[in-house]
Write a protein that holds these residues in place. Structure first.
Motif, PDB file in Angstrom:
ATOM      1  N   GLU A   1       0.877  -1.252   0.072  1.00 58.65           N
ATOM      2  CA  GLU A   1      -0.036  -0.166   0.049  1.00 58.65           C
ATOM      3  C   GLU A   1       0.836   1.331  -0.160  1.00 58.65           C
ATOM      4  OE1 GLU A   1      -4.179   1.133   2.247  1.00 58.65           O
ATOM      5  OE2 GLU A   1      -2.674   0.311   3.309  1.00 58.65           O
ATOM      6  N   TYR A   2       1.960   1.074   0.818  1.00 58.40           N
ATOM      7  CA  TYR A   2       3.021   2.350   0.835  1.00 58.40           C
ATOM      8  C   TYR A   2       3.498   2.435  -0.542  1.00 58.40           C
ATOM      9  CZ  TYR A   2       6.819   5.333   1.869  1.00 58.40           C
ATOM     10  OH  TYR A   2       7.743   6.190   1.957  1.00 58.40           O
ATOM     11  N   LEU A   3       4.067   1.398  -1.180  1.00 57.88           N
ATOM     12  CA  LEU A   3       4.589   1.676  -2.574  1.00 57.88           C
ATOM     13  C   LEU A   3       3.603   2.067  -3.431  1.00 57.88           C
ATOM     14  CD1 LEU A   3       6.924  -1.543  -2.806  1.00 57.88           C
ATOM     15  CD2 LEU A   3       7.695   0.532  -2.796  1.00 57.88           C
ATOM     16  N   LEU A   4       2.319   1.729  -3.509  1.00 58.98           N
ATOM     17  CA  LEU A   4       1.243   2.398  -4.352  1.00 58.98           C
ATOM     18  C   LEU A   4       1.272   3.535  -4.185  1.00 58.98           C
ATOM     19  CD1 LEU A   4      -0.673   1.178  -6.454  1.00 58.98           C
ATOM     20  CD2 LEU A   4      -2.227   1.023  -4.608  1.00 58.98           C
ATOM     21  N   ASN A   5       0.959   4.029  -3.096  1.00 58.62           N
ATOM     22  CA  ASN A   5       0.791   5.516  -2.755  1.00 58.62           C
ATOM     23  C   ASN A   5       2.088   6.282  -3.401  1.00 58.62           C
ATOM     24  OD1 ASN A   5      -2.054   4.914  -2.007  1.00 58.62           O
ATOM     25  ND2 ASN A   5      -1.198   4.756   0.295  1.00 58.62           N
ATOM     26  N   LEU A   6       3.256   5.654  -2.999  1.00 62.06           N
ATOM     27  CA  LEU A   6       4.420   6.240  -3.640  1.00 62.06           C
ATOM     28  C   LEU A   6       4.230   6.474  -4.813  1.00 62.06           C
ATOM     29  CD1 LEU A   6       7.236   7.405  -2.712  1.00 62.06           C
ATOM     30  CD2 LEU A   6       7.863   5.136  -3.098  1.00 62.06           C
ATOM     31  N   PHE A   7       4.038   5.300  -5.874  1.00 61.38           N
ATOM     32  CA  PHE A   7       3.937   5.195  -7.170  1.00 61.38           C
ATOM     33  C   PHE A   7       3.063   6.383  -7.810  1.00 61.38           C
ATOM     34  CE2 PHE A   7       2.569   3.333 -11.039  1.00 61.38           C
ATOM     35  CZ  PHE A   7       3.647   3.602 -11.909  1.00 61.38           C
ATOM     36  N   LEU A   8       1.750   6.269  -7.319  1.00 68.33           N
ATOM     37  CA  LEU A   8       0.798   6.943  -7.634  1.00 68.33           C
ATOM     38  C   LEU A   8       0.602   8.412  -7.073  1.00 68.33           C
ATOM     39  CD1 LEU A   8      -2.047   3.964  -7.663  1.00 68.33           C
ATOM     40  CD2 LEU A   8      -0.548   4.777  -9.575  1.00 68.33           C
ATOM     41  N   LYS A   9       1.553   9.032  -6.654  1.00 72.80           N
ATOM     42  CA  LYS A   9       1.354  10.487  -6.293  1.00 72.80           C
ATOM     43  C   LYS A   9       1.001  11.436  -7.318  1.00 72.80           C
ATOM     44  CE  LYS A   9       3.847  12.052  -2.638  1.00 72.80           C
ATOM     45  NZ  LYS A   9       4.846  12.579  -1.840  1.00 72.80           N
ATOM     46  N   GLN A  10      -0.028  11.881  -7.368  1.00 72.33           N
ATOM     47  CA  GLN A  10      -0.518  12.613  -8.304  1.00 72.33           C
ATOM     48  C   GLN A  10       0.358  13.797  -8.909  1.00 72.33           C
ATOM     49  OE1 GLN A  10      -2.428  10.652 -10.172  1.00 72.33           O
ATOM     50  NE2 GLN A  10      -4.492  11.314  -9.870  1.00 72.33           N
ATOM     51  N   GLY A  11       0.608  14.065  -9.901  1.00 69.64           N
ATOM     52  CA  GLY A  11       1.575  15.046 -10.373  1.00 69.64           C
ATOM     53  C   GLY A  11       3.068  15.068  -9.986  1.00 69.64           C
ATOM     54  N   GLU A  12       3.360  14.091  -9.414  1.00 73.49           N
ATOM     55  CA  GLU A  12       4.724  14.029  -9.005  1.00 73.49           C
ATOM     56  C   GLU A  12       5.407  12.836  -9.641  1.00 73.49           C
ATOM     57  OE1 GLU A  12       5.412  14.113  -4.678  1.00 73.49           O
ATOM     58  OE2 GLU A  12       3.829  15.219  -4.362  1.00 73.49           O
ATOM     59  N   ILE A  13       5.020  11.692 -10.093  1.00 72.01           N
ATOM     60  CA  ILE A  13       5.521  10.783 -10.752  1.00 72.01           C
ATOM     61  C   ILE A  13       5.047  10.881 -12.271  1.00 72.01           C
ATOM     62  CG2 ILE A  13       5.739   8.005 -10.820  1.00 72.01           C
ATOM     63  CD1 ILE A  13       6.825   9.440  -8.296  1.00 72.01           C
ATOM     64  N   SER A  14       6.068  10.739 -13.158  1.00 66.59           N
ATOM     65  CA  SER A  14       5.670  10.824 -14.396  1.00 66.59           C
ATOM     66  C   SER A  14       6.474   9.671 -15.197  1.00 66.59           C
ATOM     67  CB  SER A  14       5.988  12.073 -14.985  1.00 66.59           C
ATOM     68  OG  SER A  14       7.233  12.151 -14.956  1.00 66.59           O
ATOM     69  N   PRO A  15       6.179   9.524 -16.586  1.00 64.56           N
ATOM     70  CA  PRO A  15       7.048   8.705 -17.143  1.00 64.56           C
ATOM     71  C   PRO A  15       8.472   9.010 -17.115  1.00 64.56           C
ATOM     72  CG  PRO A  15       5.065   8.748 -18.473  1.00 64.56           C
ATOM     73  CD  PRO A  15       4.964   9.902 -17.260  1.00 64.56           C
ATOM     74  N   ALA A  16       8.785  10.140 -17.235  1.00 62.44           N
ATOM     75  CA  ALA A  16      10.020  10.375 -17.235  1.00 62.44           C
ATOM     76  C   ALA A  16      10.878  10.235 -15.966  1.00 62.44           C
ATOM     77  CB  ALA A  16      10.239  12.104 -17.444  1.00 62.44           C
ATOM     78  N   VAL A  17      10.023  10.547 -14.887  1.00 60.25           N
ATOM     79  CA  VAL A  17      10.419  10.085 -13.465  1.00 60.25           C
ATOM     80  C   VAL A  17      10.818   8.606 -13.213  1.00 60.25           C
ATOM     81  CG1 VAL A  17      10.179   9.950 -10.701  1.00 60.25           C
ATOM     82  CG2 VAL A  17       9.541  12.185 -12.313  1.00 60.25           C
ATOM     83  N   VAL A  18       9.840   7.951 -13.751  1.00 60.77           N
ATOM     84  CA  VAL A  18       9.725   6.675 -13.782  1.00 60.77           C
ATOM     85  C   VAL A  18      11.292   5.865 -14.244  1.00 60.77           C
ATOM     86  CG1 VAL A  18       8.762   4.104 -14.226  1.00 60.77           C
ATOM     87  CG2 VAL A  18       7.529   6.127 -13.205  1.00 60.77           C
ATOM     88  N   LYS A  19      11.429   6.325 -15.494  1.00 55.35           N
ATOM     89  CA  LYS A  19      12.553   6.020 -16.278  1.00 55.35           C
ATOM     90  C   LYS A  19      13.896   6.198 -15.650  1.00 55.35           C
ATOM     91  CE  LYS A  19      10.174   6.462 -20.818  1.00 55.35           C
ATOM     92  NZ  LYS A  19      10.121   7.114 -21.850  1.00 55.35           N
ATOM     93  N   LYS A  20      14.016   7.104 -14.766  1.00 59.46           N
ATOM     94  CA  LYS A  20      15.190   7.425 -13.912  1.00 59.46           C
ATOM     95  C   LYS A  20      15.217   6.542 -13.001  1.00 59.46           C
ATOM     96  CE  LYS A  20      15.014  12.413 -15.274  1.00 59.46           C
ATOM     97  NZ  LYS A  20      15.162  13.837 -14.742  1.00 59.46           N
ATOM     98  N   ILE A  21      14.585   5.733 -12.461  1.00 64.39           N
ATOM     99  CA  ILE A  21      14.500   5.052 -11.327  1.00 64.39           C
ATOM    100  C   ILE A  21      15.708   3.884 -11.571  1.00 64.39           C
ATOM    101  CG2 ILE A  21      13.726   3.333  -9.871  1.00 64.39           C
ATOM    102  CD1 ILE A  21      10.976   5.247 -10.208  1.00 64.39           C
ATOM    103  N   THR A  22      16.509   3.592 -10.870  1.00 65.09           N
ATOM    104  CA  THR A  22      17.722   2.264 -11.123  1.00 65.09           C
ATOM    105  C   THR A  22      17.227   1.469 -10.225  1.00 65.09           C
ATOM    106  OG1 THR A  22      19.136   3.630  -9.580  1.00 65.09           O
ATOM    107  CG2 THR A  22      19.425   4.042 -12.271  1.00 65.09           C
ATOM    108  N   ILE A  23      17.404   0.114 -10.713  1.00 68.47           N
ATOM    109  CA  ILE A  23      17.158  -1.092 -10.201  1.00 68.47           C
ATOM    110  C   ILE A  23      18.486  -1.802  -9.973  1.00 68.47           C
ATOM    111  CG2 ILE A  23      15.889  -3.166  -9.640  1.00 68.47           C
ATOM    112  CD1 ILE A  23      13.893  -2.070 -11.321  1.00 68.47           C
ATOM    113  N   SER A  24      19.079  -1.937  -8.745  1.00 63.77           N
ATOM    114  CA  SER A  24      20.508  -2.444  -8.737  1.00 63.77           C
ATOM    115  C   SER A  24      20.275  -4.082  -8.090  1.00 63.77           C
ATOM    116  CB  SER A  24      21.333  -1.760  -8.023  1.00 63.77           C
ATOM    117  OG  SER A  24      20.877  -1.450  -6.545  1.00 63.77           O
TER     118      SER A  24
END
Length: 176
Positions: free
Chosen positions: A153-176
């Motif tokens: 639920e926390y991750l979902l809310n973080l991901f869906l923060k309206q106006g703050e998360i966009s495709p450009a922001v998601v593409k910058k996330i790195t997974i190591s």
């Protein structure tokens, strides 16, 4: 055979209908989403019914669902008595709204079931040592599931923060 624009549009509409069905929703609702998504202009219920070759009643029922999910909006044309509908927002906004609604509903459903089961379990009297151990084990599992759901639920809310998360922001996330 060479495809034309309508063939390509029809394939995409069909694909979105299948996607909706795979997620447990009406195929027609998905096709309406696709139809409006790939239409330059708002459409009336009659136009949508004719285009998808389904009844106007079915279109009306499914368009109301899409309105509730905030996927489509009514668009008024001056001098027209009919309602027209168009996609509300960008693909990103639409799909995250769907994901938000579906995921939140499922999280709430699981939390309700878990709470009811936990309450039922806690009402039991462990008559034997084995029953007491079993109740204790199940309570531990409930706690694990609750922690997992809370994290999701926390991750979902973080991901869906309206106006703050966009495709450009998601593409910058790195997974190591």
């Amino acid at each position: 055979m060479k495809k034309d624009i309508e063939d390509i549009r029809n394939e995409l509409i069909h694909l979105i209908g299948e996607k909706a069905e795979r997620f447990g929703f009406s195929r027609i609702a998905g096709q309406l989403e696709g139809l409006l998504l790939f239409s330059k202009y708002p459409m009336s219920l009659d136009e949508m019914a004719q285009r998808l070759e389904v009844s106007k009643a079915s279109v009306s029922t499914n368009i109301r669902i899409l309105e509730q999910w905030k996927i489509v909006k009514k668009v008024y044309h001056k001098g027209e008595r009919k309602n027209f509908y168009a996609i509300r927002g960008s693909i990103w906004e639409i799909e995250t709204e769907i994901m938000s609604t579906v995921a939140k509903d499922e999280i709430d459903r699981v939390k309700r079931i878990l709470s009811n089961s936990s309450n039922d379990l806690n009402r039991l009297q462990g008559g034997t040592e084995q029953e007491s151990k079993e109740i204790s084990f199940l309570n531990e599992r409930f706690a694990e599931i609750d922690e997992y759901i809370e994290s999701m639920e926390y991750l979902l809310n973080l991901f869906l923060k309206q106006g703050e998360i966009s495709p450009a922001v998601v593409k910058k996330i790195t997974i190591s």
